[in-house]
Design a protein around this motif. Sequence first.
Motif, short mmCIF file in Angstrom:
data_model
loop_
_atom_site.label_atom_id
_atom_site.label_comp_id
_atom_site.label_asym_id
_atom_site.label_seq_id
_atom_site.Cartn_x
_atom_site.Cartn_y
_atom_site.Cartn_z
N THR A 9 -38.49 22.97 3.39
CA THR A 9 -39.58 23.44 4.24
C THR A 9 -40.59 22.35 4.59
OG1 THR A 9 -40.96 24.13 2.36
CG2 THR A 9 -39.38 25.73 3.23
N ARG A 10 -40.47 21.18 3.97
CA ARG A 10 -41.42 20.08 4.16
C ARG A 10 -42.84 20.57 3.87
NH1 ARG A 10 -41.34 17.28 9.53
NH2 ARG A 10 -41.98 15.50 8.27
N ASN A 11 -42.98 21.33 2.83
CA ASN A 11 -44.26 21.95 2.48
C ASN A 11 -44.55 21.65 1.02
OD1 ASN A 11 -46.44 23.61 1.91
ND2 ASN A 11 -45.68 25.31 3.13
N ALA A 12 -45.63 20.92 0.76
CA ALA A 12 -45.97 20.56 -0.60
C ALA A 12 -46.37 21.75 -1.44
CB ALA A 12 -47.11 19.53 -0.61
N LEU A 13 -46.68 22.89 -0.81
CA LEU A 13 -47.10 24.09 -1.54
C LEU A 13 -45.95 25.06 -1.78
CD1 LEU A 13 -50.51 24.80 0.24
CD2 LEU A 13 -50.10 23.55 -1.89
N ALA A 14 -44.74 24.69 -1.39
CA ALA A 14 -43.60 25.61 -1.55
C ALA A 14 -43.25 25.77 -3.03
CB ALA A 14 -42.39 25.08 -0.78
N ASP A 15 -42.90 26.99 -3.41
CA ASP A 15 -42.45 27.28 -4.77
C ASP A 15 -41.31 28.29 -4.68
OD1 ASP A 15 -43.60 29.73 -4.28
OD2 ASP A 15 -44.87 29.74 -6.06
N PRO A 16 -40.67 28.64 -5.80
CA PRO A 16 -39.50 29.53 -5.73
C PRO A 16 -39.79 30.89 -5.14
CG PRO A 16 -39.59 28.42 -7.85
CD PRO A 16 -40.87 28.11 -7.16
N TYR A 17 -41.05 31.32 -5.11
CA TYR A 17 -41.38 32.66 -4.62
C TYR A 17 -41.76 32.66 -3.15
CZ TYR A 17 -41.58 33.03 -9.66
OH TYR A 17 -41.28 32.94 -11.00
N LEU A 18 -41.54 31.52 -2.49
CA LEU A 18 -41.87 31.39 -1.07
C LEU A 18 -41.06 32.36 -0.22
CD1 LEU A 18 -43.34 29.62 1.13
CD2 LEU A 18 -41.25 28.25 1.18
N LEU A 19 -39.85 32.68 -0.62
CA LEU A 19 -38.96 33.50 0.19
C LEU A 19 -39.19 35.00 0.03
CD1 LEU A 19 -35.64 31.53 -0.48
CD2 LEU A 19 -37.32 31.18 1.34
N GLY A 20 -40.16 35.40 -0.77
CA GLY A 20 -40.42 36.82 -0.98
C GLY A 20 -39.51 37.47 -1.99
N VAL A 21 -38.69 36.67 -2.67
CA VAL A 21 -37.73 37.22 -3.63
C VAL A 21 -38.44 37.86 -4.81
CG1 VAL A 21 -35.91 36.58 -5.25
CG2 VAL A 21 -35.88 35.67 -2.94
N SER A 22 -39.50 37.23 -5.30
CA SER A 22 -40.23 37.76 -6.43
C SER A 22 -40.83 39.13 -6.11
CB SER A 22 -41.34 36.79 -6.85
OG SER A 22 -42.18 37.37 -7.83
N SER A 23 -41.38 39.27 -4.93
CA SER A 23 -41.97 40.56 -4.54
C SER A 23 -40.89 41.65 -4.44
CB SER A 23 -42.69 40.42 -3.20
OG SER A 23 -43.74 39.48 -3.29
N GLY A 24 -39.73 41.27 -3.91
CA GLY A 24 -38.64 42.24 -3.85
C GLY A 24 -38.16 42.66 -5.22
N ALA A 25 -38.09 41.69 -6.15
CA ALA A 25 -37.69 42.02 -7.52
C ALA A 25 -38.71 42.95 -8.16
CB ALA A 25 -37.56 40.74 -8.34
N SER A 26 -39.98 42.72 -7.92
CA SER A 26 -41.02 43.59 -8.48
C SER A 26 -40.88 45.01 -7.95
CB SER A 26 -42.40 43.04 -8.13
OG SER A 26 -42.57 41.73 -8.63
N THR A 27 -40.61 45.15 -6.67
CA THR A 27 -40.43 46.48 -6.09
C THR A 27 -39.23 47.18 -6.70
OG1 THR A 27 -41.40 45.72 -4.00
CG2 THR A 27 -40.11 47.74 -3.94
N GLY A 28 -38.13 46.44 -6.86
CA GLY A 28 -36.95 47.05 -7.47
C GLY A 28 -37.18 47.49 -8.89
N ALA A 29 -37.88 46.66 -9.69
CA ALA A 29 -38.17 47.02 -11.08
C ALA A 29 -39.09 48.23 -11.16
CB ALA A 29 -38.79 45.82 -11.79
N VAL A 30 -40.11 48.24 -10.32
CA VAL A 30 -41.06 49.36 -10.33
C VAL A 30 -40.37 50.65 -9.88
CG1 VAL A 30 -43.12 50.27 -9.18
CG2 VAL A 30 -43.10 47.93 -10.03
N ALA A 31 -39.48 50.56 -8.91
CA ALA A 31 -38.76 51.74 -8.46
C ALA A 31 -37.92 52.35 -9.58
CB ALA A 31 -37.88 51.39 -7.26
N VAL A 32 -37.33 51.49 -10.42
CA VAL A 32 -36.53 51.98 -11.54
C VAL A 32 -37.43 52.59 -12.62
CG1 VAL A 32 -35.03 51.29 -13.44
CG2 VAL A 32 -34.61 50.41 -11.13
N VAL A 33 -38.50 51.88 -12.98
CA VAL A 33 -39.36 52.33 -14.08
C VAL A 33 -40.16 53.57 -13.70
CG1 VAL A 33 -41.31 51.69 -15.54
CG2 VAL A 33 -39.51 50.03 -15.07
N VAL A 34 -40.74 53.57 -12.51
CA VAL A 34 -41.66 54.63 -12.11
C VAL A 34 -40.95 55.82 -11.47
CG1 VAL A 34 -43.66 55.19 -10.68
CG2 VAL A 34 -43.53 52.98 -11.82
#
Length: 374
Positions: A126-151
Amino acid sequence: MPADPAVRPGPVDLLRPAARGAAPPPVAATVPPPRAGRSAPTQAGLFLVAAAVLVVSVAASVRIGTTAVGWADLARVLGTRLGLGVEPLPPLVDSLVWDLRFPRVLLAALVGASLAVCGTVLQAVTRNALADPYLLGVSSGASTGAVAVVVLGVGASTLGVTGGALTGALLSFGLLLVLLRRTGLDSARIVLTGVVVGQLFTALTSLILMASADADTTRAVTHWLLGSMAPARWDAVVVCAIVAPVGLAVAWLCSHALDGLAFGADTAASLGIGVRQVRLLLLVVTAVLTSVAVATVGAIGFVGLIVPHGVRFLIGPLHRVLLPYAALSGAVFLVWTDALARFAFAPREVPVGVITALLGVPLFLLVLRRRGEL
């Protein structure tokens, strides 16, 4: 030709669109200038030293906890598992070391290596010094999936929290690819689309929690979202031990392409690199690595952001060397961070994501200061 690498725009400059007709900012500016080359034996020796540091860190971290474990006890547990005929420890101590601490520490090393490699790759793609593994929204999707199972109990009997998180992560990445199919895979669109997808799934997570969860469930979900190695078991270690080396190998084989992408798509194309194909491959690799890591231990921030910058500052920007050292450094960093989370506030355990954030902010500010951007 790329611009003079001595010119160093800051992270904000990299996100600002260039003026019409102006050349894009050089990505060499996001990293320090290359160091003088080292001989192959020297590189091999340094890598062996780094690997030895990781092994010692793993062994030392296994001993740390509310119940002290000596080096002799650790050797006896390993000797028993290897069938060396040593006298076994009492079952309770043996189970503590082998079933709880060993998988936890090994999982920390694998997750730390995965996140550091993902951050390194995405900062180049991305040529972005602020990029990290959660840049693609994967972490947010994982959180939604986990919450959907638990709640909500969606797929609780078949998926479990880990399976739900992995499903949500892959769904969010699938949505990202669908959106990018219409707009293209250039750096700015990847960043902006990832932010949009992440915000969407973050909103869904908050909506589910507010609408359906009681106080106890909310507390448990929040603890998971902050990242914790406490649920680590051998089956999770096996999965990460398969995925992480494969992902690192694919990224390392693309080292030449990453070096070219770091100078921009035009430069990479002039070197004979299939920019779209390589970007798509590396996005898939980083998404899979991040999805497995987040599904296993939750979202642990700053590892994929600060470790690549620190390693790049020490050894230079060439990805053939940078990626293996980033993996080792990320593993060591998370192993010791998890150890700190276990004993700093004993007998109460702090989520490791909290510790990485507390350590990551000053470390990242230090990196920016050393690079003259602060």
